[in-house]
Write a protein that holds these residues in place. Structure first.
Motif, PDB file in Angstrom:
ATOM      1  N   ALA A  63      26.250 -32.310   3.964  1.00  0.00           N
ATOM      2  CA  ALA A  63      27.346 -31.606   4.622  1.00  0.00           C
ATOM      3  C   ALA A  63      26.778 -30.588   5.605  1.00  0.00           C
ATOM      4  N   LEU A  64      27.383 -30.518   6.774  1.00  0.00           N
ATOM      5  CA  LEU A  64      26.895 -29.581   7.791  1.00  0.00           C
ATOM      6  C   LEU A  64      27.696 -28.294   7.830  1.00  0.00           C
ATOM      7  N   GLY A  65      28.602 -28.133   6.894  1.00  0.00           N
ATOM      8  CA  GLY A  65      29.366 -26.904   6.818  1.00  0.00           C
ATOM      9  C   GLY A  65      29.882 -26.662   5.414  1.00  0.00           C
ATOM     10  N   VAL A  66      29.835 -25.395   4.974  1.00  0.00           N
ATOM     11  CA  VAL A  66      30.307 -25.042   3.639  1.00  0.00           C
ATOM     12  C   VAL A  66      31.181 -23.798   3.747  1.00  0.00           C
ATOM     13  N   ILE A  67      32.393 -23.884   3.168  1.00  0.00           N
ATOM     14  CA  ILE A  67      33.279 -22.724   3.076  1.00  0.00           C
ATOM     15  C   ILE A  67      33.306 -22.288   1.620  1.00  0.00           C
ATOM     16  N   CYS A  68      32.945 -21.042   1.376  1.00  0.00           N
ATOM     17  CA  CYS A  68      32.876 -20.550   0.001  1.00  0.00           C
ATOM     18  C   CYS A  68      33.986 -19.530  -0.255  1.00  0.00           C
ATOM     19  N   PRO A  69      34.843 -19.777  -1.242  1.00  0.00           N
ATOM     20  CA  PRO A  69      35.933 -18.836  -1.539  1.00  0.00           C
ATOM     21  C   PRO A  69      35.453 -17.609  -2.307  1.00  0.00           C
ATOM     22  N   MET A  70      36.304 -16.598  -2.298  1.00  0.00           N
ATOM     23  CA  MET A  70      36.116 -15.402  -3.114  1.00  0.00           C
ATOM     24  C   MET A  70      34.761 -14.724  -2.922  1.00  0.00           C
ATOM     25  N   ILE A  71      34.379 -14.532  -1.666  1.00  0.00           N
ATOM     26  CA  ILE A  71      33.205 -13.706  -1.367  1.00  0.00           C
ATOM     27  C   ILE A  71      33.704 -12.271  -1.241  1.00  0.00           C
ATOM     28  N   ASN A  72      33.398 -11.453  -2.221  1.00  0.00           N
ATOM     29  CA  ASN A  72      33.980 -10.111  -2.292  1.00  0.00           C
ATOM     30  C   ASN A  72      33.018  -8.990  -1.935  1.00  0.00           C
ATOM     31  N   THR A  73      31.713  -9.253  -1.995  1.00  0.00           N
ATOM     32  CA  THR A  73      30.714  -8.221  -1.725  1.00  0.00           C
ATOM     33  C   THR A  73      29.595  -8.804  -0.873  1.00  0.00           C
ATOM     34  N   LYS A  74      28.722  -7.925  -0.386  1.00  0.00           N
ATOM     35  CA  LYS A  74      27.573  -8.404   0.374  1.00  0.00           C
ATOM     36  C   LYS A  74      26.642  -9.199  -0.523  1.00  0.00           C
ATOM     37  N   GLU A  75      26.544  -8.794  -1.784  1.00  0.00           N
ATOM     38  CA  GLU A  75      25.703  -9.541  -2.728  1.00  0.00           C
ATOM     39  C   GLU A  75      26.206 -10.973  -2.880  1.00  0.00           C
ATOM     40  N   ASP A  76      27.527 -11.140  -2.955  1.00  0.00           N
ATOM     41  CA  ASP A  76      28.101 -12.488  -3.014  1.00  0.00           C
ATOM     42  C   ASP A  76      27.712 -13.282  -1.763  1.00  0.00           C
ATOM     43  N   ALA A  77      27.790 -12.626  -0.624  1.00  0.00           N
ATOM     44  CA  ALA A  77      27.496 -13.302   0.635  1.00  0.00           C
ATOM     45  C   ALA A  77      26.027 -13.699   0.731  1.00  0.00           C
ATOM     46  N   ILE A  78      25.138 -12.822   0.267  1.00  0.00           N
ATOM     47  CA  ILE A  78      23.704 -13.131   0.298  1.00  0.00           C
ATOM     48  C   ILE A  78      23.400 -14.344  -0.576  1.00  0.00           C
ATOM     49  N   LYS A  79      23.990 -14.403  -1.767  1.00  0.00           N
ATOM     50  CA  LYS A  79      23.781 -15.555  -2.655  1.00  0.00           C
ATOM     51  C   LYS A  79      24.338 -16.833  -2.029  1.00  0.00           C
ATOM     52  N   PHE A  80      25.490 -16.710  -1.406  1.00  0.00           N
ATOM     53  CA  PHE A  80      26.108 -17.877  -0.776  1.00  0.00           C
ATOM     54  C   PHE A  80      25.225 -18.433   0.333  1.00  0.00           C
ATOM     55  N   VAL A  81      24.767 -17.562   1.218  1.00  0.00           N
ATOM     56  CA  VAL A  81      23.913 -18.013   2.326  1.00  0.00           C
ATOM     57  C   VAL A  81      22.626 -18.628   1.788  1.00  0.00           C
ATOM     58  N   GLY A  82      22.052 -18.007   0.760  1.00  0.00           N
ATOM     59  CA  GLY A  82      20.814 -18.521   0.174  1.00  0.00           C
ATOM     60  C   GLY A  82      20.974 -19.921  -0.390  1.00  0.00           C
ATOM     61  N   ALA A  83      22.155 -20.198  -0.930  1.00  0.00           N
ATOM     62  CA  ALA A  83      22.409 -21.512  -1.524  1.00  0.00           C
ATOM     63  C   ALA A  83      22.567 -22.604  -0.474  1.00  0.00           C
ATOM     64  N   THR A  84      22.758 -22.218   0.801  1.00  0.00           N
ATOM     65  CA  THR A  84      22.931 -23.213   1.860  1.00  0.00           C
ATOM     66  C   THR A  84      21.651 -23.471   2.645  1.00  0.00           C
ATOM     67  N   LYS A  85      20.577 -22.775   2.321  1.00  0.00           N
ATOM     68  CA  LYS A  85      19.342 -22.888   3.100  1.00  0.00           C
ATOM     69  C   LYS A  85      18.139 -23.178   2.199  1.00  0.00           C
ATOM     70  N   TYR A  86      17.206 -23.946   2.761  1.00  0.00           N
ATOM     71  CA  TYR A  86      15.959 -24.230   2.063  1.00  0.00           C
ATOM     72  C   TYR A  86      15.007 -23.041   2.157  1.00  0.00           C
ATOM     73  N   VAL A  87      14.036 -22.999   1.277  1.00  0.00           N
ATOM     74  CA  VAL A  87      12.944 -22.015   1.358  1.00  0.00           C
ATOM     75  C   VAL A  87      12.255 -22.169   2.723  1.00  0.00           C
ATOM     76  N   PRO A  88      11.943 -21.095   3.437  1.00  0.00           N
ATOM     77  CA  PRO A  88      11.882 -19.707   2.955  1.00  0.00           C
ATOM     78  C   PRO A  88      13.151 -18.896   3.213  1.00  0.00           C
ATOM     79  N   ASP A  89      14.168 -19.488   3.855  1.00  0.00           N
ATOM     80  CA  ASP A  89      15.373 -18.732   4.207  1.00  0.00           C
ATOM     81  C   ASP A  89      16.372 -18.649   3.068  1.00  0.00           C
ATOM     82  N   GLY A  90      16.207 -19.495   2.069  1.00  0.00           N
ATOM     83  CA  GLY A  90      17.126 -19.505   0.941  1.00  0.00           C
ATOM     84  C   GLY A  90      16.496 -20.145  -0.269  1.00  0.00           C
ATOM     85  N   PHE A  91      17.335 -20.627  -1.173  1.00  0.00           N
ATOM     86  CA  PHE A  91      16.816 -21.219  -2.407  1.00  0.00           C
ATOM     87  C   PHE A  91      17.485 -22.563  -2.712  1.00  0.00           C
ATOM     88  N   ARG A  92      18.007 -23.211  -1.684  1.00  0.00           N
ATOM     89  CA  ARG A  92      18.627 -24.518  -1.867  1.00  0.00           C
ATOM     90  C   ARG A  92      17.588 -25.535  -2.344  1.00  0.00           C
TER      91      ARG A  92
END
Length: 244
Positions: free
Chosen positions: A3-32
């Motif tokens: 998938a070339l796009g992901v919409i994630c519901p219920m992002i309430n804090t910056k910490e939520d957003a950081i985890k979300f972005v990390g889950a969409t990217k491979y190392v070293p930019d994330g942890f997918r």
């Protein structure tokens, strides 16, 4: 899966957003995790090296908490944009659910989110119900506006077709009624010609004209059977059609 796009519901804090972005990217930019079997087939052998730049991540801001933290969420590195969920946002702010909001405090909340996105140079989107509301949002500077859902579209189309099936009165100018009217007129003309000239007419017409001397009676007799048949059919189907 590719998938070339992901919409994630219920992002309430910056910490939520950081985890979300990390889950969409491979190392070293994330942890997918890696293993793009389908993605290699769809996007080619360079998918792994290109995915971090190509995958779009949209965080949904749809709660009062997220609204309070929207500046921090919008500043998250690697986040592509924010997608507003107006119905959930309205509920979170004490209103009933619904789309295309015009209440002042919701309008102000949506504007706040948009300005935060513009300030952080990321995209801003919103879910809409009507084409008019969607056009207004695009004119107002939104980068993305989605319209309804496939379920809603199917429901509207099916409901419209059922309403058409239940329409009343019957169309007396349909092809079937016009056919009977033409036949009736033919009988009448044949009878007039026979009476005026004494000429012979086809044997199938003569008894009919003799039996129905009154022109109006002839017309009624020819049309009513078909009308009654269609009324019975429509009444039967009207009772069997269930509303959506």
């Amino acid at each position: 899966a590719g998938a070339l796009g992901v919409i994630c519901p219920m992002i309430n804090t910056k910490e939520d957003a950081i985890k979300f972005v990390g889950a969409t990217k491979y190392v070293p930019d994330g942890f997918r995790s890696t293993g793009p079997t389908r993605a290699l087939i769809v996007h080619g052998i360079n998918y792994h090296d290109e995915a971090n730049e190509k995958v779009i991540s949209l965080a949904m801001v749809e709660t009062q908490e997220a609204l309070d933290n929207v500046d921090q969420i919008a500043s998250t590195e690697g986040l592509s944009g924010i997608y507003i969920g107006p119905s959930d946002l309205s509920v979170s702010m004490g209103l009933k659910p619904g789309m295309d909001r015009t209440e002042q405090k919701i309008v102000q909340a949506i504007e706040k989110i948009k300005l935060s996105c513009k300030k952080n140079n990321i995209k801003v989107g919103i879910h809409c119900l009507s084409p008019t509301y969607l056009k207004n949002k695009l004119d107002d500077g939104f980068d993305l506006a989605t319209l309804g859902s496939d379920f809603r579209f199917f429901s509207e189309i099916i409901s419209k077709k059922i309403e058409e099936a239940r329409e009343w009165p019957i169309n007396f100018f349909s092809d079937s009624y016009l056919f009977y009217l033409v036949i009736t007129i033919a009988f009448i003309v044949a009878g007039i010609l026979k009476g005026a000239t004494g000429a012979g007419v086809p044997i199938i017409i003569t008894p009919v004209i003799s039996a129905f001397y009154d022109v109006r009676f002839a017309v009624v007799i020819m049309i009513i059977p078909n009308v009654l048949t269609n009324i019975h059919q429509i009444y039967f189907y009207r009772k069997s059609i269930l509303p959506i």
